[in-house]
Write an enzyme that holds these catalytic residues in place. Structure first.
Site, PDB file in Angstrom:
ATOM      1  N   TYR A  15      20.742 -33.751 -46.975  1.00 26.55           N
ATOM      2  CA  TYR A  15      20.087 -32.860 -46.016  1.00 26.55           C
ATOM      3  C   TYR A  15      20.618 -31.429 -46.060  1.00 26.55           C
ATOM      4  O   TYR A  15      20.951 -30.861 -45.026  1.00 26.55           O
ATOM      5  CB  TYR A  15      20.236 -33.430 -44.591  1.00 26.55           C
ATOM      6  CG  TYR A  15      19.620 -34.790 -44.451  1.00 26.55           C
ATOM      7  CD1 TYR A  15      18.245 -34.922 -44.291  1.00 26.55           C
ATOM      8  CD2 TYR A  15      20.393 -35.942 -44.525  1.00 26.55           C
ATOM      9  CE1 TYR A  15      17.669 -36.175 -44.201  1.00 26.55           C
ATOM     10  CE2 TYR A  15      19.813 -37.202 -44.433  1.00 26.55           C
ATOM     11  CZ  TYR A  15      18.461 -37.292 -44.265  1.00 26.55           C
ATOM     12  OH  TYR A  15      17.893 -38.536 -44.168  1.00 26.55           O
ATOM     13  N   TYR A 143      15.960 -44.456 -36.583  1.00 25.72           N
ATOM     14  CA  TYR A 143      16.260 -44.051 -37.952  1.00 25.72           C
ATOM     15  C   TYR A 143      16.504 -45.313 -38.776  1.00 25.72           C
ATOM     16  O   TYR A 143      17.340 -46.141 -38.400  1.00 25.72           O
ATOM     17  CB  TYR A 143      17.493 -43.130 -38.022  1.00 25.72           C
ATOM     18  CG  TYR A 143      17.833 -42.806 -39.459  1.00 25.72           C
ATOM     19  CD1 TYR A 143      17.082 -41.855 -40.166  1.00 25.72           C
ATOM     20  CD2 TYR A 143      18.832 -43.494 -40.145  1.00 25.72           C
ATOM     21  CE1 TYR A 143      17.342 -41.598 -41.499  1.00 25.72           C
ATOM     22  CE2 TYR A 143      19.094 -43.235 -41.480  1.00 25.72           C
ATOM     23  CZ  TYR A 143      18.347 -42.288 -42.154  1.00 25.72           C
ATOM     24  OH  TYR A 143      18.595 -42.051 -43.491  1.00 25.72           O
ATOM     25  N   ASP A 244      17.837 -53.717 -37.012  1.00 20.49           N
ATOM     26  CA  ASP A 244      18.544 -52.902 -38.000  1.00 20.49           C
ATOM     27  C   ASP A 244      19.948 -52.612 -37.452  1.00 20.49           C
ATOM     28  O   ASP A 244      20.129 -51.724 -36.625  1.00 20.49           O
ATOM     29  CB  ASP A 244      17.752 -51.607 -38.250  1.00 20.49           C
ATOM     30  CG  ASP A 244      18.438 -50.693 -39.260  1.00 20.49           C
ATOM     31  OD1 ASP A 244      19.611 -50.941 -39.604  1.00 20.49           O
ATOM     32  OD2 ASP A 244      17.794 -49.714 -39.707  1.00 20.49           O
ATOM     33  N   LYS A 273      26.330 -50.038 -44.304  1.00 16.99           N
ATOM     34  CA  LYS A 273      27.395 -49.110 -43.898  1.00 16.99           C
ATOM     35  C   LYS A 273      28.798 -49.738 -43.895  1.00 16.99           C
ATOM     36  O   LYS A 273      29.480 -49.693 -44.909  1.00 16.99           O
ATOM     37  CB  LYS A 273      27.023 -48.462 -42.579  1.00 16.99           C
ATOM     38  CG  LYS A 273      25.860 -47.461 -42.777  1.00 16.99           C
ATOM     39  CD  LYS A 273      25.757 -46.424 -41.683  1.00 16.99           C
ATOM     40  CE  LYS A 273      24.909 -45.245 -42.118  1.00 16.99           C
ATOM     41  NZ  LYS A 273      23.513 -45.293 -41.678  1.00 16.99           N
TER      42      LYS A 273
HETATM   43  C1  PLP Z   1      22.274 -45.271 -42.399  1.00 16.05           C
HETATM   44  C2  PLP Z   1      21.192 -46.139 -41.874  1.00 16.05           C
HETATM   45  C3  PLP Z   1      20.190 -46.626 -42.718  1.00 16.05           C
HETATM   46  C4  PLP Z   1      20.086 -46.249 -44.177  1.00 16.05           C
HETATM   47  O1  PLP Z   1      21.191 -46.694 -44.927  1.00 16.05           O
HETATM   48  P1  PLP Z   1      21.532 -45.990 -46.330  1.00 16.05           P
HETATM   49  O2  PLP Z   1      22.661 -46.809 -46.862  1.00 16.05           O
HETATM   50  O3  PLP Z   1      21.892 -44.580 -46.028  1.00 16.05           O
HETATM   51  O4  PLP Z   1      20.310 -46.098 -47.186  1.00 16.05           O
HETATM   52  C5  PLP Z   1      19.229 -47.458 -42.160  1.00 16.05           C
HETATM   53  N1  PLP Z   1      19.250 -47.793 -40.852  1.00 16.05           N
HETATM   54  C6  PLP Z   1      20.225 -47.345 -40.016  1.00 16.05           C
HETATM   55  C7  PLP Z   1      20.215 -47.782 -38.580  1.00 16.05           C
HETATM   56  C8  PLP Z   1      21.215 -46.489 -40.491  1.00 16.05           C
HETATM   57  O5  PLP Z   1      22.147 -46.034 -39.649  1.00 16.05           O
END
Ligand code: PLP
Length: 421
Positions: A15, A143, A244, A273
């Site tokens: 970004y 997100y 997620d 993550k």
């Molecule tokens: C960071 C994130 C993603 C994307 O993960 P990347 O490893 O950056 O592709 C998807 N969903 C959530 C909730 C996130 O925090």
């Protein structure tokens, strides 16, 4: 040309602009909660390298896992082959995961795990003879990643949908949950989603949501009852629930997973993550036996996805060591202590003129300002004060490694207070 100079001219960062790049600092090493710059400064890390480095940098047990695996083999294809690191990490994941998770798809990044989750949901309904159920419903301010299907369920405004309007799939958006964590749940909060389900369930494949904390789409912390209602709506209307947990997983919110605040289980769940403790990229999509069977009924009879580096043994070995550390449960006391200290030290920012709100849950502290902050200026001020904090837009926030000590955390909170003052 110096490294910084070359970087500025030739390398994309997340970004940022190629024309007008933000300041960028060169790292020489990282240890525990410290990041050392080549310029000599040592910074206390407030970001855990974007939620990932929960045990701190250069952890002896994670290092050992990587060393041992690299001397055996670094990678083999996952088509037709398996190995102990993958079996171990999947076994641990299913042991930890909410009830009902039975199958693991190892993905190579969070965004890919979201793509996989969405694809599973669509293929599930197609295989049930319901191809009309092909839309994803999601609250605003979410997100879920930067690839195209993941982007289609990100907040339409933050996610710049207008820029890609010709190619992004049009999904169904509900207002973001409004009742804050800890407030009394307001029935009005769930009404718009209920109406959306009542009118559109026949075309809904799945609801995707970040449990309890909406991360990069606004750092919003909402009432777990909202999540419980999502589960009920999905059950009542035959819609799959995708949680997620890529940011919230592995203790960050004070519970092992965000869904544990609401005591629900999803049909499909994404983690990433912190999965490898911040060492390398690995994510996973878990699902119930019902979803796994449903996806593989009828044509084509297989789940249509398979990254080249699927189940990378190095990443799996480190993830397995990281999950073993998580299972020792020190995160429970650590995140409790961090939360207590954040409440004692960060809430005073709420008195500052330009601050709109301070939000805290588990090892997450968020200061939202009225106007977008000057990222470059704040970043310089933070580095000068010996801390690493990366604000965006109206958000100055920290989610430090769980091992952070009280005096180090105080340096982070006072740097935020003084930078905003
Ligand atoms: C960071 C994130 C993603 C994307 O993960 P990347 O490893 O950056 O592709 C998807 N969903 C959530 C909730 C996130 O925090």
């Amino acid at each position: 040309m110096s490294n910084i100079e070359f970087d500025k001219r030739h390398i994309w960062h997340p970004y940022t602009s190629s024309v007008n790049p933000l300041p960028c600092y060169e790292v020489a090493g990282a240890q525990g909660v410290n990041i050392q710059l080549t310029s000599g400064e040592t910074l206390i890390d407030g970001m855990s390298s974007w939620w990932a480095a929960i045990h701190g940098y250069n952890h002896p047990r994670l290092n050992q896992a990587a060393h041992e695996q690299v001397d055996k083999f670094s990678h083999v294809m996952f088509g037709g082959l398996t190995h102990e690191p993958a079996v171990n990490v999947c076994r641990q994941l299913l042991d930890m995961a909410p009830a009902g998770m039975e199958r693991v798809f190892l993905a190579d990044s969070g965004s890919v795990s979201v793509e996989v989750a969405l694809k599973m949901a669509l293929q599930y309904w197609a295989c049930q003879g319901r191809p009309d159920k092909h839309k994803i419903v999601t609250p605003r301010n979410g997100y879920h990643g930067d690839t195209f299907a993941a982007m289609s369920v990100c907040d339409p405004v933050n996610g710049m949908h207008s820029l890609f309007s010709g190619v992004l799939t049009k999904q169904l958006f509900a207002p973001a949950p409004q009742t804050r964590f800890g407030q009394t749940f307001s029935e009005d909060d769930i009404l718009p989603l209920e109406e959306l389900f009542a009118s559109h369930h026949h075309e809904m494949a799945a609801l995707i949501i970040e449990p309890v904390v909406q991360g990069a789409g606004g750092m919003r912390i909402y009432h777990p009852e909202y999540l419980r209602r999502c589960r009920q709506l999905c059950d009542n209307y035959d819609v799959l629930l995708i949680c997620d947990e890529i940011a919230t997983g592995f203790g960050r919110t004070g519970k092992l997973f965000g869904v544990d605040h609401a005591q629900i289980s999803p049909d499909i769940m994404c983690v990433g993550k912190a999965l490898t403790g911040g060492y390398m990229t690995l994510a996973a999509t878990m699902c119930t036996e019902d979803v796994a069977l449903g996806v593989c009924q009828g044509e084509p009879g297989v789940f249509m996805h398979g990254p080249t580096y699927m189940g990378n043994p190095l990443a799996c070995a480190v993830a397995s060591a990281s999950l073993a550390l998580v299972s020792e449960n020190h995160w429970q006391q650590q995140t409790r202590d961090i939360e207590t200290q954040l409440k004692a030290e960060l809430l005073r920012c709420a008195q500052l003129e330009q601050v709109k709100e301070v939000r805290i849950l588990g090892a997450i502290g968020v200061v939202e300002t009225h106007q977008p902050v000057d990222v470059a200026r704040l970043q310089r001020s933070f580095v000068k004060n010996g801390v690493w904090i990366r604000p965006f837009n109206k958000l100055v926030y920290i989610m430090p490694p769980y091992i952070i000590q009280p005096d180090e955390l105080s340096q982070l909170t006072s740097a935020i207070y003084h930078a905003l003052k």
